[in-house]
Design a protein around this motif. Structure first.
Motif, PDB file in Angstrom:
ATOM      1  N   ALA A  14       2.676 -14.836 -29.899  1.00  0.00           N
ATOM      2  CA  ALA A  14       2.465 -16.236 -30.266  1.00  0.00           C
ATOM      3  C   ALA A  14       3.786 -16.996 -30.245  1.00  0.00           C
ATOM      4  CB  ALA A  14       1.819 -16.319 -31.649  1.00  0.00           C
ATOM      5  N   GLU A  15       4.829 -16.388 -30.785  1.00  0.00           N
ATOM      6  CA  GLU A  15       6.151 -17.034 -30.789  1.00  0.00           C
ATOM      7  C   GLU A  15       6.687 -17.193 -29.371  1.00  0.00           C
ATOM      8  OE1 GLU A  15      10.540 -16.528 -30.411  1.00  0.00           O
ATOM      9  OE2 GLU A  15       9.037 -14.953 -30.142  1.00  0.00           O
ATOM     10  N   LYS A  16       6.534 -16.177 -28.548  1.00  0.00           N
ATOM     11  CA  LYS A  16       7.035 -16.212 -27.173  1.00  0.00           C
ATOM     12  C   LYS A  16       6.336 -17.286 -26.345  1.00  0.00           C
ATOM     13  CE  LYS A  16       7.502 -13.287 -23.059  1.00  0.00           C
ATOM     14  NZ  LYS A  16       7.226 -11.947 -22.489  1.00  0.00           N
ATOM     15  N   LEU A  17       5.028 -17.382 -26.464  1.00  0.00           N
ATOM     16  CA  LEU A  17       4.276 -18.364 -25.691  1.00  0.00           C
ATOM     17  C   LEU A  17       4.572 -19.789 -26.137  1.00  0.00           C
ATOM     18  CD1 LEU A  17       0.781 -16.663 -25.299  1.00  0.00           C
ATOM     19  CD2 LEU A  17       2.603 -16.868 -23.625  1.00  0.00           C
ATOM     20  N   ALA A  18       4.681 -20.018 -27.440  1.00  0.00           N
ATOM     21  CA  ALA A  18       4.977 -21.367 -27.941  1.00  0.00           C
ATOM     22  C   ALA A  18       6.325 -21.850 -27.417  1.00  0.00           C
ATOM     23  CB  ALA A  18       4.955 -21.380 -29.463  1.00  0.00           C
ATOM     24  N   ASN A  19       7.321 -20.987 -27.439  1.00  0.00           N
ATOM     25  CA  ASN A  19       8.645 -21.368 -26.948  1.00  0.00           C
ATOM     26  C   ASN A  19       8.659 -21.508 -25.431  1.00  0.00           C
ATOM     27  OD1 ASN A  19       9.881 -21.494 -29.471  1.00  0.00           O
ATOM     28  ND2 ASN A  19      10.336 -19.306 -29.480  1.00  0.00           N
ATOM     29  N   SER A  20       7.884 -20.691 -24.742  1.00  0.00           N
ATOM     30  CA  SER A  20       7.811 -20.802 -23.294  1.00  0.00           C
ATOM     31  C   SER A  20       7.193 -22.125 -22.877  1.00  0.00           C
ATOM     32  CB  SER A  20       7.008 -19.634 -22.722  1.00  0.00           C
ATOM     33  OG  SER A  20       6.880 -19.742 -21.324  1.00  0.00           O
ATOM     34  N   ILE A  21       6.128 -22.524 -23.565  1.00  0.00           N
ATOM     35  CA  ILE A  21       5.492 -23.807 -23.271  1.00  0.00           C
ATOM     36  C   ILE A  21       6.444 -24.960 -23.574  1.00  0.00           C
ATOM     37  CG2 ILE A  21       3.615 -25.357 -23.944  1.00  0.00           C
ATOM     38  CD1 ILE A  21       1.936 -22.852 -24.487  1.00  0.00           C
ATOM     39  N   THR A  47     -10.511  -9.187 -36.440  1.00  0.00           N
ATOM     40  CA  THR A  47      -9.161  -9.055 -35.894  1.00  0.00           C
ATOM     41  C   THR A  47      -8.293 -10.193 -36.404  1.00  0.00           C
ATOM     42  OG1 THR A  47     -10.040  -8.054 -33.877  1.00  0.00           O
ATOM     43  CG2 THR A  47      -7.795  -8.910 -33.787  1.00  0.00           C
ATOM     44  N   PRO A  48      -7.164  -9.901 -37.048  1.00  0.00           N
ATOM     45  CA  PRO A  48      -6.310 -10.965 -37.575  1.00  0.00           C
ATOM     46  C   PRO A  48      -5.637 -11.771 -36.467  1.00  0.00           C
ATOM     47  CG  PRO A  48      -5.261  -8.822 -37.845  1.00  0.00           C
ATOM     48  CD  PRO A  48      -6.653  -8.561 -37.367  1.00  0.00           C
ATOM     49  N   LEU A  49      -5.454 -13.051 -36.717  1.00  0.00           N
ATOM     50  CA  LEU A  49      -4.807 -13.956 -35.770  1.00  0.00           C
ATOM     51  C   LEU A  49      -3.524 -14.507 -36.364  1.00  0.00           C
ATOM     52  CD1 LEU A  49      -7.920 -15.939 -34.466  1.00  0.00           C
ATOM     53  CD2 LEU A  49      -6.774 -14.010 -33.375  1.00  0.00           C
ATOM     54  N   TYR A  50      -2.553 -14.765 -35.504  1.00  0.00           N
ATOM     55  CA  TYR A  50      -1.252 -15.273 -35.931  1.00  0.00           C
ATOM     56  C   TYR A  50      -0.913 -16.522 -35.123  1.00  0.00           C
ATOM     57  CZ  TYR A  50      -0.916 -10.579 -37.891  1.00  0.00           C
ATOM     58  OH  TYR A  50      -1.150  -9.410 -38.584  1.00  0.00           O
ATOM     59  N   SER A  51      -0.299 -17.507 -35.788  1.00  0.00           N
ATOM     60  CA  SER A  51       0.024 -18.774 -35.134  1.00  0.00           C
ATOM     61  C   SER A  51       1.523 -19.049 -35.217  1.00  0.00           C
ATOM     62  CB  SER A  51      -0.744 -19.934 -35.782  1.00  0.00           C
ATOM     63  OG  SER A  51      -2.138 -19.772 -35.619  1.00  0.00           O
ATOM     64  N   ALA A  52       2.064 -19.526 -34.099  1.00  0.00           N
ATOM     65  CA  ALA A  52       3.462 -19.947 -34.043  1.00  0.00           C
ATOM     66  C   ALA A  52       3.514 -21.367 -33.498  1.00  0.00           C
ATOM     67  CB  ALA A  52       4.276 -18.998 -33.169  1.00  0.00           C
ATOM     68  N   GLU A  53       4.405 -22.177 -34.056  1.00  0.00           N
ATOM     69  CA  GLU A  53       4.442 -23.593 -33.680  1.00  0.00           C
ATOM     70  C   GLU A  53       5.847 -24.012 -33.277  1.00  0.00           C
ATOM     71  OE1 GLU A  53       2.685 -27.700 -35.541  1.00  0.00           O
ATOM     72  OE2 GLU A  53       4.058 -26.561 -36.803  1.00  0.00           O
TER      73      GLU A  53
END
Length: 243
Positions: free
Chosen positions: A137-144, A46-52
């Motif tokens: 990933a983008e939504k969670l990074a910005n939420s944190i 399963t591919p994984l994606y990262s947002a920072e």
């Protein structure tokens, strides 16, 4: 013969000839291994994606307008990065993130999806979230990044963090690396095929050359040898054209 000790000497030239004679087997196994590695990475993982998102450590003890900022002030600001990373991964912070975003993850699951580290030993640190969904990933990074400042202000007096850069939806996957798995598969296919050929050759007790007898029975001369009675065209000596 009583003093004879059986010892098999490894003939490297013989092994090389064996490998070259079965080169087609090695090539086929290498290609099959590469194909297996490619297929596994492309269709089985399963591919994984990262947002920072990037955050800046703000220490109120440092007067930004003062040009005489000491090295100890900067060191203190950098040391806060480790403190903020601990606060970031606390149950209090992450459960608030889960609640506000209505996430189906537990605290432990979300914690494993988050990584935080300073950027090039500066006062800036990154919050990286890795999931199977690039938008998530983008939504969670910005939420944190939005929740963390208020959590830090409740714990550390006189210090806070500011958002330097918001996360964006990643365009490419973080893992798996198809090229890496393809190369690993090719190497495994090559090593297995070459190893099988070498082991098979080492276990082969057939006498193919006079040198095999000399190495197997040193000190015992070869009394006679039977020549090859067939020429390159497959004709046998001693036969006439009419036969």
């Amino acid at each position: 013969m009583d003093h004879y000790t059986e010892e098999k000497e490894i003939d490297l030239s013989r092994l090389v000839r064996a490998l070259l004679s079965k080169l087609w087997v090695i090539i086929i196994c290498t290609i099959l291994g590469a194909g297996a590695g490619f297929g596994y990475a492309a269709y089985m993982i399963t591919p994984l994606y990262s947002a920072e998102a990037l955050m800046y450590v703000n220490n109120s003890a440092i007067n930004v307008g003062n040009t005489s900022i000491s090295m100890s002030d900067l060191t203190a600001a950098k040391s806060l990065v480790d403190t903020y990373t601990v606060i970031l991964k606390t149950r209090n912070t992450l459960e608030d993130v889960i609640k506000r975003n209505n996430l189906p993850y537990s605290y432990e699951e979300l914690k494993d999806m988050i990584k935080s580290s300073p950027v090039n030993s500066t006062e800036v640190f990154g919050i990286t979230v890795t999931t199977t969904d690039p938008a998530e990933a983008e939504k969670l990074a910005n939420s944190i990044a939005k929740i963390l400042p208020e959590k830090i202000s409740d714990v550390v007096e006189g210090s806070s963090v500011k958002i330097v850069d918001y996360a964006v939806i990643p365009k490419g996957k973080t893992s798996p690396s198809i090229a890496r798995y393809t190369v690993i598969g090719a190497m495994i296919g090559l090593l297995i095929s070459a190893g099988w050929i070498v082991v098979k050759e080492l276990l082969n007790d057939e006498v193919k050359e006079e040198s095999d007898l000399n190495s197997a029975f040193p000190g015992i001369p070869v009394l006679a040898s039977i020549p090859d009675l067939t020429d390159k065209k497959g004709k046998k000596y001693g036969k006439g054209k009419g036969e």
